[in-house]
Design a protein around this motif. Structure first.
Motif, PDB file in Angstrom:
ATOM      1  N   PRO A  61       0.843  -1.194   0.000  1.00 18.94           N
ATOM      2  CA  PRO A  61       0.000   0.000   0.000  1.00 18.94           C
ATOM      3  C   PRO A  61       0.885   1.253   0.000  1.00 18.94           C
ATOM      4  O   PRO A  61       2.002   1.235   0.515  1.00 18.94           O
ATOM      5  N   PHE A  62       0.374   2.335  -0.588  1.00 19.37           N
ATOM      6  CA  PHE A  62       1.138   3.587  -0.629  1.00 19.37           C
ATOM      7  C   PHE A  62       0.177   4.752  -0.761  1.00 19.37           C
ATOM      8  O   PHE A  62      -1.024   4.569  -1.002  1.00 19.37           O
ATOM      9  N   SER A  63       0.691   5.963  -0.628  1.00 19.71           N
ATOM     10  CA  SER A  63      -0.126   7.159  -0.813  1.00 19.71           C
ATOM     11  C   SER A  63      -0.617   7.207  -2.246  1.00 19.71           C
ATOM     12  O   SER A  63       0.051   6.732  -3.172  1.00 19.71           O
ATOM     13  N   THR A  64      -1.759   7.790  -2.448  1.00 20.18           N
ATOM     14  CA  THR A  64      -2.409   7.858  -3.760  1.00 20.18           C
ATOM     15  C   THR A  64      -1.475   8.401  -4.837  1.00 20.18           C
ATOM     16  O   THR A  64      -0.817   9.417  -4.645  1.00 20.18           O
ATOM     17  N   ILE A  65      -1.434   7.696  -5.969  1.00 18.99           N
ATOM     18  CA  ILE A  65      -0.662   8.121  -7.139  1.00 18.99           C
ATOM     19  C   ILE A  65      -1.649   8.316  -8.289  1.00 18.99           C
ATOM     20  O   ILE A  65      -2.454   7.424  -8.577  1.00 18.99           O
ATOM     21  N   SER A  66      -1.585   9.468  -8.930  1.00 19.31           N
ATOM     22  CA  SER A  66      -2.442   9.737 -10.089  1.00 19.31           C
ATOM     23  C   SER A  66      -1.943   8.947 -11.291  1.00 19.31           C
ATOM     24  O   SER A  66      -0.737   8.887 -11.532  1.00 19.31           O
TER      25      SER A  66
END
Length: 173
Positions: A61-66
Motif C-alpha cells: 500500500p502507498f499514498s495515492t498516485i495519479s
C-alpha cells in the motif's frame, strides 16, 4: 519522466510490504518476503491446498498516485516459470482489485502491463465491471494461486509507472 513505484536495493525499506496468505481463511500456505543477498526483493514460500487453501500474496500500500488508464506498469523481475497475478487497487478500501495474470520464464524479464488491460475481480471471481478506467492507484499486489501444491520464488528488481507520452515515442524507461 517515469515514476519508480519501488526500487529494490540493499538498503530498501520493506516495512510497508505485507505477505497475506490463505491462513486468513484457514489455509496452510506460507509466503515470506525479504531482501536477498543480491539486493532484490524475494517473495517465496510454499502453497498448500490443505483446508481449502491455495494462495499467497505480497501487498504494497502507498499514498495515492495519479494515473491514466493508458499508462503502463513495468515489472522488472525474475520468476520461477510459474504463473502469477499482478493486482492494483484504485482505492485501498475497495474489496475488489484489478488483475493481470502473467507467466514467468525463469529469467530476468520486464513484464509490461497497460492499466486498462486489468480486469476487476473479487476472491477470484471476475466482476461485471469495466476494466481499469480509474485515475489513481493506492496498492500493488503480487499473487500466486495455481490450484496446486508447490514452492515458489519471485525476485523483484523495480516497479515503474511509464508515462503515456513515452509510449507514443517509444522512449526507453
Amino acid at each position: 519522466m517515469n515514476t519508480t513505484l519501488f526500487n529494490f536495493k540493499k538498503d530498501a525499506d520493506l516495512s510497508t510490504w505485507q505477505v497475506v496468505d490463505d491462513v486468513v481463511m484457514g489455509g496452510r500456505s506460507s509466503g515470506t518476503f525479504k531482501l536477498n543477498e543480491d539486493g532484490y526483493g524475494e517473495f517465496s514460500g510454499h502453497i498448500s491446498l490443505e483446508n481449502n487453501g491455495g494462495f499467497s500474496s505480497l501487498q504494497f500500500p502507498f499514498s495515492t498516485i495519479s494515473v491514466n488508464p493508458k499508462q503502463v506498469i513495468e515489472l522488472y523481475l525474475k520468476g520461477d516459470g510459474k504463473d502469477y497475478q499482478f493486482r492494483v487497487k484504485d482505492k485501498i478500501s475497495n474489496s475488489h482489485s484489478y488483475v493481470y495474470p502473467f507467466k514467468t520464464t525463469g529469467e530476468w524479464e520486464i513484464i509490461r502491463i497497460q492499466l486498462s488491460q486489468m480486469t476487476p475481480q473479487f476472491r477470484g471471481r471476475k466482476l461485471q465491471m469495466n476494466a481499469f478506467d480509474q485515475n489513481q492507484i493506492e496498492q500493488l499486489t503480487f499473487l500466486i494461486k495455481n490450484k496446486k501444491q508447490e514452492d515458489f520464488k519471485l525476485e523483484l528488481d523495480k516497479i515503474v509507472l511509464v508515462h503515456y507520452y513515452q509510449l507514443l515515442f517509444n522512449t526507453p524507461s
